[in-house]
Design an enzyme around this catalytic site. Structure first.
Site, mmCIF file in Angstrom:
data_model
loop_
_atom_site.group_PDB
_atom_site.id
_atom_site.type_symbol
_atom_site.label_atom_id
_atom_site.label_comp_id
_atom_site.label_asym_id
_atom_site.label_seq_id
_atom_site.Cartn_x
_atom_site.Cartn_y
_atom_site.Cartn_z
ATOM 1 N N GLU A 129 0.791 -1.199 0.069
ATOM 2 C CA GLU A 129 -0.022 0.167 0.024
ATOM 3 C C GLU A 129 0.921 1.254 -0.042
ATOM 4 O O GLU A 129 1.111 1.868 -0.928
ATOM 5 C CB GLU A 129 -0.923 0.052 1.523
ATOM 6 C CG GLU A 129 -2.058 0.834 1.137
ATOM 7 C CD GLU A 129 -3.381 0.549 1.755
ATOM 8 O OE1 GLU A 129 -3.373 -0.475 2.324
ATOM 9 O OE2 GLU A 129 -4.143 1.623 1.774
ATOM 10 N N GLU A 172 -1.997 0.279 13.443
ATOM 11 C CA GLU A 172 -3.260 0.520 12.417
ATOM 12 C C GLU A 172 -4.567 0.370 13.308
ATOM 13 O O GLU A 172 -5.456 1.418 13.055
ATOM 14 C CB GLU A 172 -3.217 -0.251 11.288
ATOM 15 C CG GLU A 172 -4.384 0.284 10.306
ATOM 16 C CD GLU A 172 -4.229 -0.453 9.225
ATOM 17 O OE1 GLU A 172 -3.391 -1.664 8.813
ATOM 18 O OE2 GLU A 172 -4.792 -0.106 7.941
HETATM 19 C C1 BGC Z 1 -5.318 2.775 4.873
HETATM 20 C C2 BGC Z 1 -5.778 3.811 5.860
HETATM 21 C C3 BGC Z 1 -6.525 4.667 5.024
HETATM 22 C C4 BGC Z 1 -7.643 4.143 4.580
HETATM 23 C C5 BGC Z 1 -8.763 4.453 3.694
HETATM 24 C C6 BGC Z 1 -6.369 1.981 4.501
HETATM 25 O O1 BGC Z 1 -6.004 0.927 3.627
HETATM 26 O O2 BGC Z 1 -4.303 2.045 5.442
HETATM 27 O O3 BGC Z 1 -5.014 4.158 6.573
HETATM 28 O O4 BGC Z 1 -6.766 5.963 5.555
HETATM 29 O O5 BGC Z 1 -7.303 2.618 3.856
HETATM 30 O O6 BGC Z 1 -10.043 4.067 4.227
#
Ligand code: BGC
Length: 902
Positions: A493, A761
């Protein structure tokens, strides 16, 4: 001779002139820390009116600047004679020492400008001139680039390549300066005679490539010599053609990798020439047979071509490059460079399975491992990176999703010291396989890499848990402040998610000086902005389609605002005003009776909402809450830059939105907002939507919910930024303090109890399945750092006098907290707060930097308190530097103070 501002002639004359000016200067103040566009002696300035700044050293109480004079000269010699042939600001009555817009004659492309400054102090006395500083203008004119884009000429476009060219310098024509302007798509490493040019990493960084790409500029005079010289470039994919997003499915390009370079040679005799990338260059495959931002880098030492980037190398087997192109804008280096920031040595080396060696770096870190390998020829050694271990002690990569995070070396039988060039990893553990003999603990060094923005804030207090949380927040920032503020650094990501960044920005700004960083990121955001005004959820935009969701897209407005608050930068507001306005206007167009609902037609899904919350908050109202907040901020910013009509119009609009919000979402029966969660109450409260008469009720709703959850947060990204600040602001500081001290789920302390060395997270990253979305290094929930600074350190910003020109010092002791100490290197110098509570005495040691002042709001002061400074009671006696306002608050001018409250 290398470009320098301390030539022998200069040192001699500088001393002479310093002595002269010493005689003239009556002020003890000195001026230093000169920066142009946030950097010291920068090369490649791509602004027609760059911003200048300096700092004043003056320990006297009340030290300030009453006037300044800037001299900018086209040569060192002229400046030494105090001649600003390009700009002499004259004595300018002003206390401004940052963001001074260059206002002289037109700056010429690729030219050096020398400058210095002096100030007049609080007594109207002039200081000595500062030391001389320099900036060099970038390629400002069309036609400056004589170089051509070059690319490998065969298929296999994403395969890493070497490119090279030799040229000679005559012994009869001594070289004075050599500057190289260089870029690539994807990444490049440039070598000159075998040495790397500059010490930046992961160049040219990441921008919205279809529109804009940065070049770097390096002074390479010292790398060249008379006779034959060799230029060598190593190319890899990184952000450009590696593939980004889930499973790496999104690419700007399939390749080929390309490169551009222009070396400008200035000779002592006044002549100049250039050596450029063109069809005379040759290329071949590099020993890196695969490189990928997520998957790692694979290097075969047997394919190495010793001497390839030195002169005299036989490149007859190499192929001629082909000419390529790039359609976007090639711009100067705006982004802070990526650099090595520190080394981490492993704390343990284990062998959980025979032949598999696992290094524990003791810290979840981001960058890569520099490794030493001794293995028989042809053996393949694998390095697998992970944040976690399986129960058997081997690395657990499940939460990296499709990111393979594996570097590989094929040995040539010799000792190899190696580090990758075109990847990076977020990891705590490295598992090495393929070795026949057990390695040494010292064979691996963790190289911590992030954007080169100084850590300006340091905090510590008597509560170890809070220190620990703060340290984890800082590691989250280290690991994710890459060319874009990424959500996470390890899985497939690593994108510049807007919601994460906007909520973390205040905390980030307390840790690092980020004016330059945000200025560049705003280019990424607005470069990709749609004609309809909407922006993307991630920037540079890629992977995720638009329009951006509530709380995410609003970063386009919030980031300039926060940059203005923390660094006092108005330019970022002016530069992005149209983009911010377009976003607000987009929401206005999409709203109905002042209610904005982000709705893609998916039943019940209104955006990311309060992402990853323990207790989800309905997403629908969040759209209007942020519509209000962005509109309100836009109105404030319009006022700041003199757009008074807009200021009024958006103020009126925000008033209507607030009313609509209450009408639509406030439930007069339950006296609560939809969902009745912490976040449901926090957003209207924090943004200022709640009508005055209802504030107590909303605070009560919040407090009730907090208590129902045994004083734990139930918030996601959006609510977490406000939970502690709102509790503290509305007289429940004790609850905020209790909450930050929790060590059971959900809390920051819980993560630490489970061994976290960064911010997770998810509140429950440990119990959620590792596969999927579960990073151990996501800064968003670390957004409470701001509260630590505001309340525990007591350092607060003043919107009327932003960028720490005036600061509000309001320490708020709580619970068992006995002491807190914070230092913050502001635009004006070091601001330091050090307080202690002992028995009935509260002591605050405060240092206010020159040219700034502080409003000091001491805790627990009532009529019976005795407030002293330096042993003298305030209010009864004159104290130098201190004045007392009508409301009893103390204003402290620059200087060091010791306040006591008894
Ligand atoms: C990310 C987040 C992001 C989110 C949005 C995720 O996959 O890691 O930090 O803000 O998606 O929903």
């Amino acid at each position: 001779m290398k470009r320098t501002i301390t030539s022998t002639v200069y040192v001699f004359t500088a001393v002479f002139f310093m002595l002269m000016s010493c005689q003239q200067a009556k002020s003890p103040a000195t001026v230093g820390g000169l920066k142009c566009e946030f950097r010291e002696n920068p090369l490649g300035i791509d602004r027609v009116n760059p911003l200048l700044q300096w700092k004043i050293n003056d320990e006297r109480r009340g030290a300030c600047q009453t006037a300044y004079q800037i001299l900018v000269a086209s040569s060192l010699e002229l400046l030494e004679k105090d001649k600003g042939d390009v700009w002499d600001s004259g004595k300018t009555e002003s206390d401004k020492s940052v963001h001074i817009k260059y206002d002289g004659s037109e700056l010429l492309s690729q030219k050096d400008y020398y400058w210095k400054v002096r100030i007049w102090d609080k007594d109207g006395e002039a200081s000595q001139w500062s030391e001389t500083s320099l900036w060099e203008m970038g390629m400002m004119d069309e036609g400056d680039w004589q170089a051509q884009w070059i690319a490998r000429s065969e298929d296999d476009p994403g395969r890493s390549a070497y490119m090279r060219k030799e040229f000679s310098l005559s012994t009869d024509k001594p070289l004075k300066n050599a500057l190289v302007y260089v870029s690539g798509l994807g990444n490049y490493v440039l070598y000159i005679n075998g040495e790397k040019a500059g010490n930046d990493l992961l160049t040219p960084g990441w921008t919205h490539y279809p529109e804009r790409l940065e070049y770097q500029v390096y002074d390479v005079t010292d790398l060249l010599s008379a006779g034959e010289n060799a230029l060598g470039a190593l190319l890899g994919n990184m952000w450009w053609s590696g593939g980004l997003g889930w499973k790496g499915g999104n690419k700007y390009s399939e390749g080929p990798l390309k490169f551009i370079m222009q070396l400008r040679l200035d000779f002592e005799d006044g002549s100049s020439t250039v050596v450029v990338s063109d069809e005379s260059w040759k290329w071949t495959d590099s020993p890196i047979w695969e490189d990928h931002i997520y998957d790692g880098e694979k290097y075969d030492a047997n394919l190495e071509l010793p001497g390839w980037n030195n002169s005299g190398f036989d490149d007859s087997a190499w192929s001629p490059v082909k000419i390529a192109d790039y359609e976007g804008k090639l711009v100067g280096p705006f982004a802070p460079a990526m650099k090595y920031q520190m080394d981490i040595e492993p704390v343990a080396l284990t062998e959980p399975v025979a032949g598999e060696y696992v290094y524990d770096m003791g810290q979840n870190m981001v960058g890569w491992a520099k490794v030493k390998v001794n293995a028989p020829e042809g053996d393949t050694i694998k390095f697998r990176f992970a944040e976690l271990l399986h129960e058997d002690g081997t690395v657990a990569q499940e939460n990296l999703r499709s990111a393979d995070a594996t570097d590989m070396i094929v040995s040539n039988g010799e000792e190899i010291i190696w580090e990758p060039k075109f990847t990076y990893h977020g990891f705590r553990y490295v598992q090495v396989s393929g070795l026949k003999e057990k390695p040494q603990k010292g064979d691996i060094t963790g190289k911590v890499i992030y954007a080169d923005q100084p850590f300006v804030g340091h905090f510590e207090c008597s509560n170890d848990l809070i220190n620990n949380i703060n340290e984890n927040i800082r590691w989250g920032q280290r690991g994710n402040f890459y060319p874009a503020p990424t959500d996470c650094p390890q899985r497939d990501e690593r994108l510049g998610w807007m919601g994460d960044a906007q909520i973390f920005a205040p905390t980030a700004n307390f840790n690092m000086y980020l004016d330059q960083y945000w200025t560049k990121w705003m280019f990424d955001i607005t470069d990709g902005q749609d004609d309809e005004g909407w922006v993307y959820d991630v920037n540079p935009p890629i992977v995720v389609s638009g329009p951006s969701k509530p709380g995410w897209g609003d970063a386009v407005v919030i980031i300039p605002w926060m940059t203005y608050r923390y660094f006092g930068d108005k330019r970022i507001i002016k530069e992005n005003y149209d983009g911010m306005k377009a976003w607000v206007e987009y929401m206005r167009k999409e709203s109905n009776n002042d209610i904005y609902v982000w709705d893609e037609g998916r039943e019940g899904w209104y955006g990311y909402g309060d992402w990853i919350a323990v207790e989800p908050t309905p997403g629908k109202p969040i759209g209007t809450a942020y519509y209000f907040y962005s509109t309100k901020l836009l109105s404030k910013m319009a006022k700041i830059i003199g757009k008074t009509d807009d200021a009024q119009m958006y103020d009126d609009l925000s008033g209507r939105i607030a009313k609509a919000y209450q009408r639509e979402y406030w439930d007069p029966d339950s006296l609560n907002y939809p969902g009745k969660t912490q976040t449901a109450n926090l957003l209207p409260l924090a943004f200022g939507i709640v009508p005055e008469g209802l504030t107590d009720q909303v605070v009560q709703n919040l407090v009730n919910d907090v208590k129902e959850h045994d004083v734990h947060p139930t918030t996601g990204f959006l609510g977490t930024g406000y939970i502690l600040p709102m509790l503290s602001r509305y007289d429940h500081h004790d609850l905020a303090y209790e909450m930050i001290n929790q060590t059971d789920y959900p809390s920051w302390g819980y993560m630490i109890k489970q061994g976290a060395t960064t911010i997770w997270e998810l509140w429950n990253s440990d119990t959620e399945p590792p596969e999927g979305m579960n990073s151990r290094n996501h800064f968003a929930l670390g957004c409470i750092g701001e509260w630590i600074w505001n309340t525990l350190a007591g350092i607060n910003l003043c919107d009327e006098s932003p960028g720490f020109k005036q600061v509000i010092i309001r320490p708020r002791p709580a619970g068992d907290l006995k002491r807190a100490k914070a230092e913050y290197d502001t635009n004006y110098g070091m601001l330091s707060v050090d307080w202690e509570k002992s028995g009935d005495t509260f002591t605050l040691k405060l240092v206010v930097p020159p040219n700034a002042k502080a409003l000091v709001d001491l805790p627990d002061v009532d009529e019976s308190s005795v407030v002293k400074e330096g042993g003298t009671e305030i209010g009864t006696n004159e104290i130098e530097g201190i004045s007392v306002q009508e409301d009893g608050k103390i204003i402290a001018a620059a200087g060091s103070y010791i306040f006591t409250v008894e």
